[in-house]
Write a protein that holds these residues in place. Structure first.
Motif, mmCIF file in Angstrom:
data_model
loop_
_atom_site.group_PDB
_atom_site.id
_atom_site.type_symbol
_atom_site.label_atom_id
_atom_site.label_comp_id
_atom_site.label_asym_id
_atom_site.label_seq_id
_atom_site.Cartn_x
_atom_site.Cartn_y
_atom_site.Cartn_z
ATOM 1 N N GLU A 44 0.829 -1.205 0.000
ATOM 2 C CA GLU A 44 0.000 0.000 0.000
ATOM 3 C C GLU A 44 0.863 1.254 0.000
ATOM 4 O O GLU A 44 0.573 2.222 -0.733
ATOM 5 C CB GLU A 44 -0.919 -0.017 1.224
ATOM 6 C CG GLU A 44 -1.760 1.236 1.407
ATOM 7 C CD GLU A 44 -2.747 1.464 0.276
ATOM 8 O OE1 GLU A 44 -3.139 2.626 0.065
ATOM 9 O OE2 GLU A 44 -3.126 0.480 -0.402
ATOM 10 N N LEU A 47 2.299 1.868 -3.428
ATOM 11 C CA LEU A 47 1.303 2.420 -4.350
ATOM 12 C C LEU A 47 1.064 3.898 -4.069
ATOM 13 O O LEU A 47 0.923 4.706 -4.995
ATOM 14 C CB LEU A 47 -0.003 1.633 -4.223
ATOM 15 C CG LEU A 47 0.051 0.182 -4.726
ATOM 16 C CD1 LEU A 47 -1.218 -0.561 -4.315
ATOM 17 C CD2 LEU A 47 0.224 0.137 -6.228
ATOM 18 N N ARG A 48 1.006 4.289 -2.808
ATOM 19 C CA ARG A 48 0.760 5.694 -2.471
ATOM 20 C C ARG A 48 1.913 6.588 -2.914
ATOM 21 O O ARG A 48 1.699 7.679 -3.474
ATOM 22 C CB ARG A 48 0.523 5.834 -0.967
ATOM 23 C CG ARG A 48 -0.758 5.173 -0.479
ATOM 24 C CD ARG A 48 -1.028 5.532 0.969
ATOM 25 N NE ARG A 48 -2.265 4.911 1.453
ATOM 26 C CZ ARG A 48 -2.818 5.158 2.632
ATOM 27 N NH1 ARG A 48 -2.231 6.027 3.454
ATOM 28 N NH2 ARG A 48 -3.939 4.559 2.997
ATOM 29 N N ALA A 50 4.067 5.951 -5.276
ATOM 30 C CA ALA A 50 4.096 5.961 -6.738
ATOM 31 C C ALA A 50 3.043 6.886 -7.311
ATOM 32 O O ALA A 50 3.284 7.567 -8.321
ATOM 33 C CB ALA A 50 3.907 4.544 -7.268
ATOM 34 N N GLU A 51 1.864 6.933 -6.698
ATOM 35 C CA GLU A 51 0.838 7.851 -7.169
ATOM 36 C C GLU A 51 1.261 9.300 -6.991
ATOM 37 O O GLU A 51 0.959 10.154 -7.841
ATOM 38 C CB GLU A 51 -0.470 7.573 -6.420
ATOM 39 C CG GLU A 51 -1.122 6.244 -6.785
ATOM 40 C CD GLU A 51 -2.313 5.935 -5.892
ATOM 41 O OE1 GLU A 51 -2.521 6.704 -4.919
ATOM 42 O OE2 GLU A 51 -3.009 4.939 -6.147
ATOM 43 N N THR A 52 1.961 9.584 -5.909
ATOM 44 C CA THR A 52 2.424 10.958 -5.687
ATOM 45 C C THR A 52 3.524 11.342 -6.663
ATOM 46 O O THR A 52 3.567 12.473 -7.167
ATOM 47 C CB THR A 52 2.919 11.112 -4.243
ATOM 48 O OG1 THR A 52 1.896 10.701 -3.340
ATOM 49 C CG2 THR A 52 3.299 12.547 -3.948
ATOM 50 N N GLU A 53 4.409 10.411 -6.955
ATOM 51 C CA GLU A 53 5.532 10.681 -7.847
ATOM 52 C C GLU A 53 5.198 10.444 -9.319
ATOM 53 O O GLU A 53 6.019 10.746 -10.185
ATOM 54 C CB GLU A 53 6.712 9.794 -7.452
ATOM 55 C CG GLU A 53 7.452 10.254 -6.225
ATOM 56 C CD GLU A 53 8.259 11.512 -6.498
ATOM 57 O OE1 GLU A 53 9.376 11.428 -7.048
ATOM 58 O OE2 GLU A 53 7.758 12.602 -6.151
ATOM 59 N N HIS A 54 4.045 9.847 -9.582
ATOM 60 C CA HIS A 54 3.624 9.534 -10.956
ATOM 61 C C HIS A 54 4.626 8.587 -11.631
ATOM 62 O O HIS A 54 5.064 8.801 -12.759
ATOM 63 C CB HIS A 54 3.453 10.813 -11.786
ATOM 64 C CG HIS A 54 2.496 11.788 -11.181
ATOM 65 N ND1 HIS A 54 1.127 11.576 -11.153
ATOM 66 C CD2 HIS A 54 2.716 12.971 -10.554
ATOM 67 C CE1 HIS A 54 0.545 12.603 -10.552
ATOM 68 N NE2 HIS A 54 1.481 13.465 -10.179
ATOM 69 N N GLY A 78 -3.215 -2.408 -8.271
ATOM 70 C CA GLY A 78 -2.745 -1.303 -9.096
ATOM 71 C C GLY A 78 -1.283 -1.341 -9.449
ATOM 72 O O GLY A 78 -0.757 -0.353 -9.989
ATOM 73 N N SER A 80 1.984 -2.000 -11.611
ATOM 74 C CA SER A 80 2.176 -1.967 -13.058
ATOM 75 C C SER A 80 2.824 -3.232 -13.591
ATOM 76 O O SER A 80 2.521 -3.674 -14.696
ATOM 77 C CB SER A 80 3.031 -0.757 -13.452
ATOM 78 O OG SER A 80 2.465 0.441 -12.951
ATOM 79 N N ARG A 182 -5.467 -1.432 0.010
ATOM 80 C CA ARG A 182 -6.730 -0.948 -0.537
ATOM 81 C C ARG A 182 -7.560 -2.089 -1.109
ATOM 82 O O ARG A 182 -7.034 -3.144 -1.479
ATOM 83 C CB ARG A 182 -6.443 0.081 -1.625
ATOM 84 C CG ARG A 182 -5.699 -0.477 -2.829
ATOM 85 C CD ARG A 182 -5.209 0.614 -3.737
ATOM 86 N NE ARG A 182 -4.255 1.493 -3.054
ATOM 87 C CZ ARG A 182 -3.723 2.573 -3.613
ATOM 88 N NH1 ARG A 182 -4.040 2.891 -4.859
ATOM 89 N NH2 ARG A 182 -2.871 3.324 -2.945
#
Length: 279
Positions: A44, A47-48, A50-54, A78, A80, A182
């Motif tokens: 988790e 993933l969080r 990675a979402e912030t850093e794109h 989620g 990749s 999640r």
């Protein structure tokens, strides 16, 4: 995955509900298995961040085909890309860490659980950090992403806490008390069921033979007693019976002062040259 920065999550399949025979003690392994609470938190957090850093997330595990289930769970959440290294799960921690480190060499941050439920040594994250030559933060109780770095609160002994800031690259091992994994959506579950899992192999490197003999320091050449002295006086000189020794003392000093004191001690007893003891 295209070349570039990414976040990695190191996962391990464990028996969540093993059964032990009350008479023989034989353990029947869980046919399904899954992720421990600490590994779910590590996934988790990956993933969080990675979402912030794109950036994408790569999940890696070491084991046989029975470990494909946790990789499909990572895809549902989620991730990749997933990679399974075909390694005996009972192999030494150093071999497993070498196999995992080879798949995350370009990762900015590597998240993993602090220990597994089966062996529980917690040594794999340290071995991975050693192979990658990067920092490791263990016992993470809370992790926050602030301005390109991780602000981590670590658990210490006796209930104490430590706040550290980790910059990339770093290996972060987390406890099971962080936010849980999640919930997966139905479309992602259907996609993960049809996704292909990349499988690779790893050949362990034979370690170099270690030192088997006890360490012996180099001998020092000392000046002997005056050969013109009588035998009794030469024996007294060699035995040191009449030598005046400095009494031991306790030195309380700062690190810099303690280093100077140690160098002066070694120089006074001939272990260092005069130029070295004065630096």
């Amino acid at each position: 995955m295209a070349p570039g920065p990414f976040i990695a999550a190191l996962l391990k399949r464990v028996d969540l509900r093993p059964e032990a025979d009350p008479l023989t003690g034989v353990i029947t392994h869980d046919p399904h298995g899954g992720l421990s609470a600490s590994d779910q938190c590590a996934l988790e957090l990956a993933l969080r961040v990675a979402e912030t850093e794109h950036v994408p997330v790569r999940a890696v595990t070491a084991g046989g085909p029975e470990s494909d289930g946790i990789l499909r769970l990572a895809l549902e959440s989620g991730v990749s890309e997933v990679v399974r290294v075909d390694v005996d799960p009972e192999a030494p921690s150093a071999d497993i860490a070498a196999a995992l480190a080879a798949q995350v060499q370009q990762a900015r941050f590597i998240f993993c659980g602090d220990h597994s439920l089966d062996r529980g040594t917690g040594s794999v994250p340290a071995f991975v950090a050693g192979h990658l030559r990067c920092a490791q933060v263990l016992g993470s109780a809370s992790v926050h992403w602030v301005d390109g770095s991780l602000h981590i609160e670590r658990r210490l002994d006796r209930g104490r806490r430590e706040n550290v800031v980790a910059t990339a690259p770093a290996v972060v091992s987390v406890d099971g008390g962080l936010p849980p994994l999640r919930r997966s959506s139905l479309p992602s579950v259907l996609r993960s069921a049809r996704a292909d899992i990349a499988v690779t192999t790893h050949q362990p490197v034979e370690p170099e033979p270690g030192r088997t003999l006890s360490y012996r320091p180099r001998p020092r050449v000392l000046n002997g007693p005056d050969p013109h002295l009588p035998p009794r006086e030469r024996l007294l000189t060699l035995s040191g019976a009449l030598t005046v020794f400095d009494p031991p003392r306790v030195v309380v000093a700062s690190p810099e002062e303690a280093a100077d004191e140690l160098l002066s001690f070694l120089g006074a007893r001939g272990y260092l040259a005069s130029s070295e003891s004065g630096t």
